[in-house]
Motif scaffolding. Structure first.
Motif, mmCIF file in Angstrom:
data_model
loop_
_atom_site.group_PDB
_atom_site.id
_atom_site.type_symbol
_atom_site.label_atom_id
_atom_site.label_comp_id
_atom_site.label_asym_id
_atom_site.label_seq_id
_atom_site.Cartn_x
_atom_site.Cartn_y
_atom_site.Cartn_z
ATOM 1 N N ASN A 44 33.954 63.683 20.355
ATOM 2 C CA ASN A 44 34.835 64.195 19.301
ATOM 3 C C ASN A 44 35.255 63.089 18.341
ATOM 4 O O ASN A 44 35.276 63.283 17.118
ATOM 5 N N GLU A 45 35.616 61.934 18.882
ATOM 6 C CA GLU A 45 36.008 60.832 18.012
ATOM 7 C C GLU A 45 34.835 60.369 17.162
ATOM 8 O O GLU A 45 34.996 60.021 15.982
ATOM 9 N N ASN B 271 32.461 62.293 16.099
ATOM 10 C CA ASN B 271 32.292 63.288 15.039
ATOM 11 C C ASN B 271 33.358 63.160 13.958
ATOM 12 O O ASN B 271 33.095 63.428 12.780
ATOM 13 N N ARG B 272 34.559 62.769 14.346
ATOM 14 C CA ARG B 272 35.577 62.503 13.324
ATOM 15 C C ARG B 272 35.119 61.360 12.416
ATOM 16 O O ARG B 272 35.272 61.417 11.191
ATOM 17 N N LYS C 165 32.226 62.669 10.231
ATOM 18 C CA LYS C 165 32.745 63.517 9.153
ATOM 19 C C LYS C 165 33.337 62.656 8.035
ATOM 20 O O LYS C 165 33.065 62.882 6.844
ATOM 21 N N TRP D 107 34.053 70.794 10.159
ATOM 22 C CA TRP D 107 33.497 70.391 11.451
ATOM 23 C C TRP D 107 33.948 71.359 12.534
ATOM 24 O O TRP D 107 35.134 71.669 12.649
#
Length: 404
Positions: A91-92, A94-95, A98, A116
């Protein structure tokens, strides 16, 4: 750069078929959409992961939904996440991706927002698509964080899009196309090539002869029956289907390019290996397993290995546990030096390449002008009929491809 197209798999018949949930430009089912498409948003789609110990079992329930696996068995695999405090790094990552995509869009003066959403954990795809629609962005182009053709890495995302549009009532209002599988796009390949080059140079600087170095290109294993159904069905891809063929083509391209730079690298051996197998022992999965291969390397005179996470776009759990922990320990046990090379992550070449993939659809770039590093590319914009079937569940409605 490969320019020839004679080895590209042919389009399956039925191009006349309608593609559901697609933009008008893609709904006719042509393999490559060579007309401009006025997208108004980018959908970044990923797997998702837990972000605390209390999330682990609920997350694994989501991953295995429909299979009836009890929590006791899920806890057996939860230790990978428990080892890292119950937090998957995905998740981090993907942050960060993004944010990097947004920065690249701003640098180029492109006004496309990025939404996202994940398949298995918050933020979910349902939320992302609903947010896009609420903001008036209804013509979306999706980037899934997986480069290759298989059920879990391509078709399942397309089924996710169809499910979300149906469940939210946005089918008919929101359309979702998807960028082509980018396994051989230069933006994806370049970071891996750089990592292999650096690893080999480091070993040689320490006196290891090229013939004593082995490059292990590693990817996620999948059931053999699923692998055989990856890619267009009218092409004989061999036992591993298009999934294995794509990995092999990219690995060969990397090693050939490095040998062209330095002839001595032609003496460096390499092979495609698999990791992260799950499922019952009675079910055939793609092999060989990376740890089994490492165990036998001393007898082959190998002194050092570069472990290349070729199947992964970032350092998520399978990289941290299966490669950085288990494979590294296997190498130490075999008395072999090991270096794990980087994933693309937010490498500028990778981020720029993802935006280029979006823009080739915005511009309707002809297939003959699209960059690709192997003779298998450029891959299809609209998936061909019956590709990447899930043997266990069969075909479900899917976006960005011709039914089934």
């Amino acid at each position: 750069m490969v320019e020839a197209h004679e080895n590209q798999p042919p389009a399956v018949a039925s191009d006349e078929g309608v593609v559901r949930f697609a933009s008008p430009e893609a709904s006719g089912g042509a393999p490559h959409i060579e007309v401009p498409v006025a997208y108004d948003g980018i959908l970044l789609a990923s797997f998702g992961g837990p972000e605390g110990q209390d999330d682990v079992i609920p997350f694994l329930r989501n991953v295995t939904r429909g299979r009836g696996i009890p929590d006791e068995r899920l806890e057996e695999v939860a230790h990978h996440y428990r080892h890292f405090g119950g937090v998957s790094p995905i998740n981090e990552q993907n942050r960060a991706l993004k944010a990097a995509l947004e920065d690249e869009l701003a640098r180029r003066g492109i006004g496309l927002p990025v939404y996202w959403g994940n398949r298995n954990w918050a933020p979910y795809l349902d939320e992302a698509v609903t947010d896009a629609a609420a903001s008036g962005h209804t013509k979306l182009i999706a980037i899934a964080t997986s480069a290759y053709s298989s059920f879990s890495s391509c078709r399942q995302y397309r089924e996710d899009f169809a499910r979300v549009l149906t469940d939210t009532g946005l089918a008919g209002t929101v359309t979702i196309d998807k960028v082509r599988q980018f396994f051989d796009h230069p933006g994806f390949v370049t970071p891996f090539e750089a990592g292999v080059r650096e690893a080999i140079a480091g070993f040689r600087a320490d006196g290891v002869a090229p013939a004593a170095i082995r490059v292990l290109f590693s990817t996620h294993s999948v059931p053999t029956a699923d692998a055989q159904r990856s890619g267009p069905r009218d092409v004989d891809w061999g036992e591993g289907g298009a999934y294995a063929a794509q990995h092999l083509a990219v690995a060969e391209r990397i090693m050939t390019a490095l040998a062209e730079e330095d002839a001595a690298i032609a003496d460096v051996g390499w092979e495609l290996v698999y990791q992260s197998r799950s499922g019952p022992p009675s079910q055939p999965w793609l092999e060989p397993d990376i740890n089994d291969v490492i165990e036998g390397l001393p007898d082959a005179g190998v002194e050092a290995i570069a472990i290349v996470p070729l199947g992964f776009v970032s350092d998520h759990m399978e990289v941290l546990w299966d490669l950085d922990t288990e494979a590294t320990e296997a190498a130490a046990g075999a008395g072999i030096r090991a270096v794990r090379t980087p994933t693309p992550g937010v490498d500028p070449a990778y981020v720029s390449g993802l935006i280029d993939l979006v823009l080739e659809r915005v511009a309707g770039t002809p297939a003959s002008e699209r960059p690709h590093e192997t003779a298998l590319g450029p891959w299809f914009d609209v998936c061909r009929p019956a590709c990447c079937e899930n043997v266990r569940a069969g075909f479900k409605p899917a976006a960005a491809g011709i039914a089934p």
